[in-house]
Scaffold this motif. Structure first.
Motif, PDB file in Angstrom:
ATOM      1  N   VAL A 142       1.010  -1.138  -0.154  1.00 37.37           N
ATOM      2  CA  VAL A 142       0.205   0.029   0.039  1.00 37.37           C
ATOM      3  C   VAL A 142       0.794   1.251  -0.043  1.00 37.37           C
ATOM      4  CG1 VAL A 142      -1.664   1.423   1.276  1.00 37.37           C
ATOM      5  CG2 VAL A 142      -1.892  -1.156   1.043  1.00 37.37           C
ATOM      6  N   ALA A 143       0.442   2.080  -0.897  1.00 34.41           N
ATOM      7  CA  ALA A 143       1.408   3.607  -1.020  1.00 34.41           C
ATOM      8  C   ALA A 143       0.261   4.715  -0.907  1.00 34.41           C
ATOM      9  CB  ALA A 143       2.171   3.598  -2.318  1.00 34.41           C
ATOM     10  N   ASN A 144       0.524   5.697  -0.623  1.00 32.12           N
ATOM     11  CA  ASN A 144      -0.170   6.652  -0.551  1.00 32.12           C
ATOM     12  C   ASN A 144       0.375   8.309  -0.663  1.00 32.12           C
ATOM     13  OD1 ASN A 144       0.105   7.047   2.411  1.00 32.12           O
ATOM     14  ND2 ASN A 144      -1.389   8.589   2.062  1.00 32.12           N
ATOM     15  N   ILE A 145      -0.017   9.137  -1.154  1.00 33.62           N
ATOM     16  CA  ILE A 145       0.137  10.583  -0.992  1.00 33.62           C
ATOM     17  C   ILE A 145      -1.018  11.371  -0.706  1.00 33.62           C
ATOM     18  CG2 ILE A 145       2.261  10.598  -1.975  1.00 33.62           C
ATOM     19  CD1 ILE A 145       1.129  12.164  -4.376  1.00 33.62           C
ATOM     20  N   GLY A 146      -1.217  11.870   0.219  1.00 35.28           N
ATOM     21  CA  GLY A 146      -2.548  12.862   0.584  1.00 35.28           C
ATOM     22  C   GLY A 146      -3.448  12.084   1.436  1.00 35.28           C
ATOM     23  N   THR A 218       3.697  -2.449   3.881  1.00 36.30           N
ATOM     24  CA  THR A 218       3.508  -4.223   3.373  1.00 36.30           C
ATOM     25  C   THR A 218       3.104  -4.718   4.185  1.00 36.30           C
ATOM     26  OG1 THR A 218       4.859  -5.780   1.982  1.00 36.30           O
ATOM     27  CG2 THR A 218       5.912  -4.489   3.542  1.00 36.30           C
ATOM     28  N   VAL A 219       2.336  -5.736   4.045  1.00 32.12           N
ATOM     29  CA  VAL A 219       1.939  -6.896   4.870  1.00 32.12           C
ATOM     30  C   VAL A 219       1.607  -8.329   4.248  1.00 32.12           C
ATOM     31  CG1 VAL A 219      -0.543  -6.463   4.650  1.00 32.12           C
ATOM     32  CG2 VAL A 219       0.045  -7.276   6.646  1.00 32.12           C
ATOM     33  N   ASP A 220       1.734  -9.179   4.833  1.00 33.06           N
ATOM     34  CA  ASP A 220       1.364 -10.599   4.406  1.00 33.06           C
ATOM     35  C   ASP A 220      -0.069 -10.959   4.522  1.00 33.06           C
ATOM     36  OD1 ASP A 220       3.919 -11.285   3.633  1.00 33.06           O
ATOM     37  OD2 ASP A 220       4.686 -11.945   5.831  1.00 33.06           O
ATOM     38  N   ILE A 221      -0.631 -11.291   3.587  1.00 32.76           N
ATOM     39  CA  ILE A 221      -2.083 -11.673   3.955  1.00 32.76           C
ATOM     40  C   ILE A 221      -2.250 -13.156   4.631  1.00 32.76           C
ATOM     41  CG2 ILE A 221      -4.386 -12.173   2.864  1.00 32.76           C
ATOM     42  CD1 ILE A 221      -3.213  -9.132   2.740  1.00 32.76           C
ATOM     43  N   ASP A 222      -2.804 -13.150   5.681  1.00 36.70           N
ATOM     44  CA  ASP A 222      -2.926 -14.517   6.264  1.00 36.70           C
ATOM     45  C   ASP A 222      -4.241 -14.989   6.675  1.00 36.70           C
ATOM     46  OD1 ASP A 222      -3.575 -13.004   8.630  1.00 36.70           O
ATOM     47  OD2 ASP A 222      -1.592 -13.249   9.264  1.00 36.70           O
ATOM     48  N   SER A 223      -4.467 -15.988   7.364  1.00 35.63           N
ATOM     49  CA  SER A 223      -5.925 -16.539   7.634  1.00 35.63           C
ATOM     50  C   SER A 223      -6.787 -15.581   8.587  1.00 35.63           C
ATOM     51  CB  SER A 223      -5.779 -17.885   8.217  1.00 35.63           C
ATOM     52  OG  SER A 223      -5.282 -17.565   9.450  1.00 35.63           O
ATOM     53  N   GLU A 224      -5.965 -14.443   9.148  1.00 40.39           N
ATOM     54  CA  GLU A 224      -6.771 -13.682   9.845  1.00 40.39           C
ATOM     55  C   GLU A 224      -6.863 -12.238   9.272  1.00 40.39           C
ATOM     56  OE1 GLU A 224      -4.073 -13.168  13.343  1.00 40.39           O
ATOM     57  OE2 GLU A 224      -4.857 -14.994  14.356  1.00 40.39           O
TER      58      GLU A 224
END
Length: 283
Positions: A142-146, A218-224
């Motif tokens: 995920v990235a953002n400006i604003g 950044t994040v790993d998509i896990d079962s939770e």
């Protein structure tokens, strides 16, 4: 699909485009991930200035979920340019496959320079951006400006994945660089009394005061990990992160969740344009 946006030739599979289209949905061909989006023009006396992207793309044997909201100001030229070019600039960089974060950062800066070099064709306006890239359903960038925002739900708890680049949030720093005025509407801190964010694409006449480098998570998509919400500030001005998660988790249909979030924002008298994407990771 439900009320899909007009075809956009930039993408091979269209579910992204002009935010004046109302809603749509789609899903991964390789896993349980589904998404829905919905958009509405606010009460302000100007045309809709938001664009979005929501699609899955296949590249080099990988499935990429591409999601973004571009919230324009002073016209829709800059968010339209972003919708056509930002993801393209990220994915054509060979380094994306070894260092996604660096490629995303470089693409944000490269795209901003392209916007400035196209002046006056793109006018004097600008845009915020929040983008999310899901790689093979397992890794989320995920990235953002604003001040458009990304919020993740994990075990029902809201986790903010972006940073709101509001002038007052870094007031001690930016007051040494330019004037902050608390001016109407709403006594909001503004760059030179004009812009209520400290990072943005475009805005050439304010560029010496603005940054275009993104914050990233950044994040790993896990079962939770349940779902991701991307939304413009028209939603977040009237709703907390946890309130949004609590509404969205009531249904497993991401399109219905996006519509319910928008309905609640409108019920709370949000006057800004509202763009909302919900990406559900589990079936």
């Amino acid at each position: 699909m439900d009320n899909l946006c007009c075809f956009n030739s930039v993408y091979s599979q269209v579910v992204g485009g002009r935010s004046s289209c109302s809603s749509g949905k789609g899903r991964s061909h390789q896993g349980p991930v589904k998404y829905g989006f919905t958009l509405a023009k606010g009460k302000a006396n100007h045309p809709m200035e938001d664009y979005h992207v929501a699609k899955f793309s296949h590249l080099r044997g990988h499935e990429l979920g591409l999601f973004a909201i571009y919230d324009g100001h002073l016209g829709d030229s800059v968010p339209s340019f972003l919708q056509k070019h930002l993801f393209s600039n990220i994915l054509k960089d060979e380094e994306f496959w070894t260092d996604p974060g660096r490629s995303i950062s470089k693409a944000y800066e490269k795209t901003d320079q392209a916007i400035l070099s196209h002046d006056p064709d793109l006018g004097r306006g600008g845009s915020t951006a929040v983008t999310a890239i899901l790689i093979d359903g397992k890794k989320l960038w995920v990235a953002n400006i604003g001040d458009s925002r990304a919020v993740l739900s994990k075990k029902g708890q809201a986790i903010q994945m972006s940073i709101d680049h509001e002038p007052q949030s870094v007031e001690a720093l930016i007051q040494t660089r330019f004037i902050l005025l608390h001016s109407f509407p709403g006594d909001v801190a503004r760059v030179n009394g004009q812009l209520a964010v400290s990072r943005a694409f475009g805005d050439k006449n304010l560029k010496s005061h603005l940054r275009s480098d993104p914050d990233m998570e950044t994040v790993d998509i896990d079962s939770e990990t349940e779902f991701l919400i991307l939304a413009s500030d028209g939603l977040w001005k009237v709703m907390s992160n946890q309130e949004a998660v609590d509404i969205a988790k009531k249904t497993k249909d991401p399109l219905r969740a996006a519509k319910q979030l928008m309905a609640e924002a409108l019920n709370r008298d949000s006057k800004d344009d509202i763009s909302c994407i919900v990406v559900r990771f589990k079936g």
